[in-house]
Design an enzyme around this catalytic site. Structure first.
Site, short mmCIF file in Angstrom:
data_model
loop_
_atom_site.label_atom_id
_atom_site.label_comp_id
_atom_site.label_asym_id
_atom_site.label_seq_id
_atom_site.Cartn_x
_atom_site.Cartn_y
_atom_site.Cartn_z
N ALA A 1 0.80 -1.23 0.00
CA ALA A 1 0.00 0.00 0.00
C ALA A 1 0.83 1.27 0.00
CB ALA A 1 -0.95 -0.02 1.20
N ALA A 2 1.68 1.45 1.00
CA ALA A 2 2.42 2.71 1.11
C ALA A 2 3.41 2.87 -0.03
CB ALA A 2 3.14 2.80 2.45
N ARG B 1 2.47 10.24 -11.27
CA ARG B 1 1.47 11.20 -11.75
C ARG B 1 2.07 12.60 -11.87
NH1 ARG B 1 -1.63 8.68 -7.51
NH2 ARG B 1 -2.94 7.02 -8.37
N SER C 1 0.30 -4.25 -4.02
CA SER C 1 -0.92 -3.45 -3.85
C SER C 1 -2.14 -4.32 -3.54
CB SER C 1 -1.18 -2.62 -5.12
OG SER C 1 -0.10 -1.78 -5.40
N CYS D 1 -5.87 -6.76 4.88
CA CYS D 1 -7.04 -6.74 5.77
C CYS D 1 -8.14 -7.68 5.28
CB CYS D 1 -7.60 -5.32 5.88
SG CYS D 1 -6.42 -4.11 6.50
N VAL E 1 15.52 -6.13 -0.83
CA VAL E 1 16.59 -5.20 -0.48
C VAL E 1 17.18 -5.66 0.85
CG1 VAL E 1 17.15 -2.84 0.18
CG2 VAL E 1 15.62 -3.27 -1.75
#
Length: 459
Positions: free
Chosen positions: A13-14, A24, A43, A47, A84
């Site tokens: 998400a983040a 963008r 993505s 939950c 990483v």
């Protein structure tokens, strides 16, 4: 002109919200974006995993908001199954490991985003890694659990932990036809609530046929001749199990950041400023479950692993690294959950939270219904409210009830963010019609009782 390079560590998400927002604002000629994700998926909604396991939603594809291919189509160099392993802050580069080929290589960055998420708490107990014992954090974990359920020799499930993950997974196991026992280390389930409200959750779980054992300290996982789990042992008893689900909670995944000397807070999460830039760094941002955020009510940092925060962090970070501007001021600690038809919600401080930061408080607890009492389908709910001694400033709200209970907490979340008093809340112009609320909404009834408690304490 050479394009700036943005490197993102973490593809959920983040991280991918940050990468997408930066794209963008900046085209490929202005900024190249490289994102590393050690797993196969990007993505996705962690939950939603309990509801996939329960069969309420399809998965895993339904839980994925954007696939790796979709990100790549937007000129984001997304490298899955690549971890990483080191951050060289002084050299502005990261070392990556291709998990398939075993190749390691360095990638330079001009700007770095750390979004490594959180890891499930997995205590070092005998048998904890046995087949049939599952944490639930990633889509891969969900798939492994579903396969394990199909192979289980019997229909007995033990869930270790009774927080959000634990109660949601208890419901999922129940819906899968398993006999469910929840082992809870605390005095009542849902430690994010005060014990008196947690007792309501316990009673409801008992009513659903879920056995909840409180004050239970797990000491080992027993296994059979084939190595698969057979039982969970506590300091007081042993509970047969064909599958075990760990719902103990999560911790910030910050070993990589800590190894690079980046600042960590008291809960182990990265520390950032309002722009989500890592404290003391000019080219590193962080967001999602790996950071600590400011609690606007308590005035301290805390770790809250929620997708809502992670997506907001990503938007803020992407705006800032892409040349725009954004801030994340903090949270009030709002969360909702459910176990079958019981809805659970909280925001702000519990009693022990208020005491820990030196706040004196009063409490008010009321019972009401989600609709007008005479309207068909009116179901009970209990609302507990904390207000500051003398000032009456709202400090926290907890709600346990049936249909229509949980999302009422949003009214309290707004009031907390605005710094409202409980007296000011009593005048809120909330929506009313018999199918949706009594004339006095339960939150306002609790506020009125809290006002009386504040006045009585002042006398």
């Amino acid at each position: 002109m050479t394009a700036e390079r943005l490197v993102v560590v973490g593809g959920d998400a983040a991280g991918m919200s940050a990468a997408s927002q930066a794209r963008r604002l900046r085209g490929p000629d202005e900024m190249s974006i490289v994102a590393f994700e050690r797993g196969d998926f990007t993505s996705y909604s962690a939950c939603g995993i309990p509801y996939w396991v329960s069969g309420d939603v399809e998965g895993p594809d339904a839980l994925i908001a954007r696939t790796p291919g979709e990100h790549r189509a937007r000129s984001i160099d997304l490298r899955t199954r690549t971890e990483v392993t080191e951050i060289d802050v002084a050299g502005r580069r990261v070392r990556a490991l291709d998990r398939d080929s075993g190749e390691t290589y360095w990638t330079d960055y001009d700007k770095l985003v750390i979004a490594t998420g959180a890891r499930p708490v997995r205590p070092a107990l005998p048998g904890i890694d046995a087949p049939g014992v599952h944490g639930v954090q990633s889509l891969g974990d969900g798939q492994a659990l579903l396969e394990s359920l199909d192979r289980a020799p019997g229909r007995r499930a033990v869930v270790v932990g009774a927080g959000y993950i634990g109660v949601e997974m208890a419901e999922a196991m129940l819906k899968r036809g398993f006999e469910v026992t929840v082992l809870n280390r605390g005095a009542q389930p849902m430690a994010t609530l005060d014990p008196d409200m947690g007792r309501l959750v316990h009673d409801a779980m008992d009513g659903l046929g879920i056995t909840t054992v409180n004050n239970a300290s797990v000491i080992r996982i027993d296994t059979g001749p084939d190595g698969r789990v057979t039982a969970v042992a506590t300091d007081a008893d042993t509970y047969p199990a064909d599958v075990v689900v760990l719902g103990i909670g999560v911790e910030p995944e910050t070993a990589l950041a800590g190894g690079a000397g980046l600042p960590l807070g008291p809960h182990g999460g990265l520390l950032t400023d309002l722009s989500m830039r890592v404290v003391g760094q000019d080219a590193i941002w962080a967001g999602g479950d790996c950071v600590e955020v400011l609690d606007l009510v308590a005035g301290r940092t805390r770790h809250i692993a929620l997708g809502t925060h992670a997506n907001k962090h990503g938007q803020v970070i992407g705006s800032n690294v892409g040349g725009g501007y954004g801030t994340f001021p903090g949270v009030v600690g709002t969360a909702v959950s459910k176990v079958c038809d019981l809805e659970i919600a909280r925001t702000g401080l519990r009693e022990k939270d208020a005491a820990a930061v030196g706040l004196r408080y009063v409490t008010a607890t009321i019972e009401s219904t989600g609709r007008a009492g005479y309207y068909p389908g009116a179901k009970p709910m209990t609302v507990k409210m904390l207000a500051e001694y003398r000032t009456g400033r709202l400090l926290g709200v907890q709600i346990v009830g049936r249909e229509g209970a949980a999302k009422r907490v949003d009214v309290a979340a707004v009031a907390l963010t605005a710094g409202m008093t409980v007296e000011a809340m009593t005048a809120l112009d909330l929506g009313y019609a018999p199918p949706f609320s009594p004339v006095w909404d339960p939150v306002l009834v609790a506020a009125r009782k809290a006002v009386s408690a504040v006045r009585a304490a002042g006398r």
